[in-house]
Scaffold this active site. Structure first.
Site, short mmCIF file in Angstrom:
data_model
loop_
_atom_site.label_atom_id
_atom_site.label_comp_id
_atom_site.label_asym_id
_atom_site.label_seq_id
_atom_site.Cartn_x
_atom_site.Cartn_y
_atom_site.Cartn_z
N CYS A 1 -2.69 9.16 6.11
CA CYS A 1 -1.42 9.06 6.85
C CYS A 1 -1.64 9.31 8.35
CB CYS A 1 -0.40 10.08 6.33
SG CYS A 1 0.02 9.84 4.62
N CYS B 1 0.83 -1.21 0.00
CA CYS B 1 0.00 0.00 0.00
C CYS B 1 0.86 1.26 0.00
CB CYS B 1 -0.91 0.04 1.22
SG CYS B 1 -1.98 -1.37 1.33
N CYS C 1 5.24 7.84 2.09
CA CYS C 1 5.41 9.12 1.42
C CYS C 1 5.82 10.19 2.43
CB CYS C 1 4.12 9.51 0.70
SG CYS C 1 2.71 9.66 1.78
N ASP D 1 2.82 2.36 2.58
CA ASP D 1 3.28 2.89 3.86
C ASP D 1 3.20 1.88 5.01
OD1 ASP D 1 0.52 3.17 3.80
OD2 ASP D 1 0.59 5.36 3.70
#
Lengths: 134, 406
Positions: A115, A43, A72, A45
């Protein structure tokens, strides 16, 4: 990439001063260490968060934190932001941290809210791991 | 680091306009220049502009060895691809409704194919091999009685891998199918000879070859003749294939850029091959680096590399003084890795960690040296930050880990 200056600065500072920004690891077997790992490489992360705690009154306090993040720029910045929020907090206070606080602190774009959710999950898991050891 | 300014290594995305091209373009804009409408037949302003347009057409034709009358000006390679694919498919739809293309084409080819599917055409999307090359025998196997058009790119924009378009063209011709090639990445990088190659339509872009953005061309073969349905109507310019007043300065720019490409391709390639070799050798010294694409069969100006255990977008952010592209289009919450790398069968995590470096005419030794220094440093730092790298060093096989997916 529509990142805020805050994300960029946090990312760069973490990359350039990893120790000061709590990049690293504790021995996960120690009883006063709780480890949380969330996400998946496919995915894009993976966050690993570790807390080192000690008892205080009828609760436990986070004395130190270490983390590592694959992801990221905003994933790395989100973990780093969370880590800063944690030190000195009781487990109850840490559990109450919501992803929106990270979103606001870093001015994350809507597309990167994911995130901050991942960061929130990582602390929940780390606490869970710590509590099962006690 | 010896330089403060950003190093540009994204020539496959676009190139700067060569200053020699820009100054030529300037002659066709202002009152003291040749600003006329090339379609004006009644005065010298028009004649002069028309002369310049036809000279530019010859320069483009010379680079790819075709007749200038086979070149149709468009707004870019995207329009050229659209005109070729939709134009031929619609014109010849009574002949057949099947189209063959590949999964690693540019969106300018894939999206028109999708549109034709909505119009009732059937499209076969071929898989590349693991290096990003389309096997001609796969094209042959996919051909049906109803195959009216085959569209396969020459050089892949993400990988630099080169397809055998002569071979595919022979297969197409034998079957009586038209063959279109997207050559946006080819001009000035590799030899194209349309007199020898059995190709019916070919798309070109100016801005990948040191010309301006907003201009391109479609090669449309005269013998055997290819006909197509126009997309844009209004005056019948370009023999009815593409109406609209010709953008003289843009066209002159493309012509000059292609003339220079013809003259300087050899020397450009010698220089770029040196950079490529140096870059590749140095990058290979970093652990767990994978080259995407076919090292034996690619152009030297594009180098696509995956740095395992490091995510591509963070690497690009870390390389803030270097302009490069990521294979991972990290613009959506789902973090879609590049469809091209995916089509090669690369694991998603390797697709996520890929970076495309592309060199060009204005790249110099310092750019390459500095990039290599910064790159090694940033990859090292990001790996120190990566839990995957830590697990790898601990001897954990990441494929056996049960990840908590989101």
């Amino acid at each position: 990439m529509a990142y805020s200056k805050k994300v960029v600065d946090k990312f760069e500072n973490t990359l350039n001063n990893p120790e000061a920004f709590k990049v690293g690891r504790f021995d996960p077997k120690e009883t006063n260490v709780g480890t949380g790992m969330v996400g998946a490489p496919a995915c894009g992360d993976v966050m690993k968060l570790q807390i080192k705690c000690e008892p205080k009154g009828n609760t436990h306090v986070i004395k130190d934190v270490k983390f590592k993040t694959y992801g990221c720029g905003s994933a790395i910045a989100s973990s780093s932001e969370l880590v800063e929020m944690l030190i000195g907090k009781t487990l109850e206070e840490a559990k109450a941290i919501k992803n929106i606080e990270i979103v606001e602190a870093l001015e994350l774009p809507p597309i990167k809210i994911h995130c901050s959710v991942l960061a929130e999950d990582s602390i929940k898991q780390a606490i869970e791991d710590y509590e099962t050891k006690q | 680091m010896s330089t403060q300014s950003t190093i540009y290594l994204d020539y496959a995305s676009t190139t700067p306009v060569d200053p020699r091209v820009a100054s030529k373009m300037m002659e066709f804009l202002t009152p003291d220049g040749e600003f006329g409408n090339p379609a004006s037949r009644s005065h010298r302003f028009g004649w002069k502009a028309d002369e310049a347009v036809e000279e530019a057409r010859s320069h483009v034709a010379n680079l790819v060895n075709c007749d200038p009358r086979e070149i149709v000006w468009t707004s870019g390679a995207t329009e050229a691809d659209n005109l070729a694919i939709k134009g031929v498919a619609r014109f010849y739809k009574s002949k057949g409704n099947h189209i063959i293309t590949s999964k690693i084409e540019h969106k300018a080819v894939l999206d028109p194919c999708r549109q034709l599917e909505r119009e009732g055409f059937e499209v076969t999307y071929l898989d590349p091999d693991q290096n990003g090359v389309i096997n001609p025998s796969d094209v042959k196997a996919a051909i049906k009685d109803t195959t009216v058009l085959i569209s396969i790119m020459h050089i892949n924009n993400e990988l630099g891998s080169v397809n055998d378009i002569s071979k595919i063209g022979e297969i197409a011709r034998k079957n009586g199918s038209f063959f279109h090639v997207d050559a946006a990445q080819s001009t000035g990088k590799t030899e194209i000879d349309l007199e020898k190659m059995p190709i019916d339509l070919m798309s070109f872009s100016a801005h990948k070859t040191y010309g301006p953005k907003g201009i391109g061309a479609l090669y449309v073969r005269r013998k055997p003749r290819v006909r197509l349905e126009a997309l844009i109507h209004g005056g019948g310019h370009e023999r009815g294939m593409r109406s609209g007043t010709l953008a003289t300065h843009q066209i002159v720019g493309m012509g000059e850029a292609f003339r220079l490409a013809n003259e300087e391709m050899k020397q450009d390639n010698v220089k770029i091959s040196k950079f490529h070799e140096k870059f590749l050798n140095k990058v290979k010294e970093i652990d767990h680096v994978y080259l995407n694409g076919d090292i034996e069969n690619k152009v030297p100006n594009i180098l696509n590399v995956s740095f395992n255990f490091v995510e591509g977008e963070s690497l690009i952010m870390g390389l803030k003084d270097i302009a490069v592209s990521s294979g991972s289009a990290c613009t959506s919450a789902s973090l879609e890795p590049s469809y091209v790398l995916r089509a090669l069968g690369r694991k998603d995590e390797l697709a996520h960690s890929s970076i495309r470096f592309s060199f060009g005419r204005f790249t110099n030794d310092d750019d390459v040296e500095n990039t290599l220094d910064i790159l090694g440093n940033v990859v090292h730092r990001l790996r120190e930050l990566s839990p995957l790298w830590e697990m790898h060093l601990d001897g954990i096989d990441l494929d056996t880990v049960e990840w908590k997916m989101h």
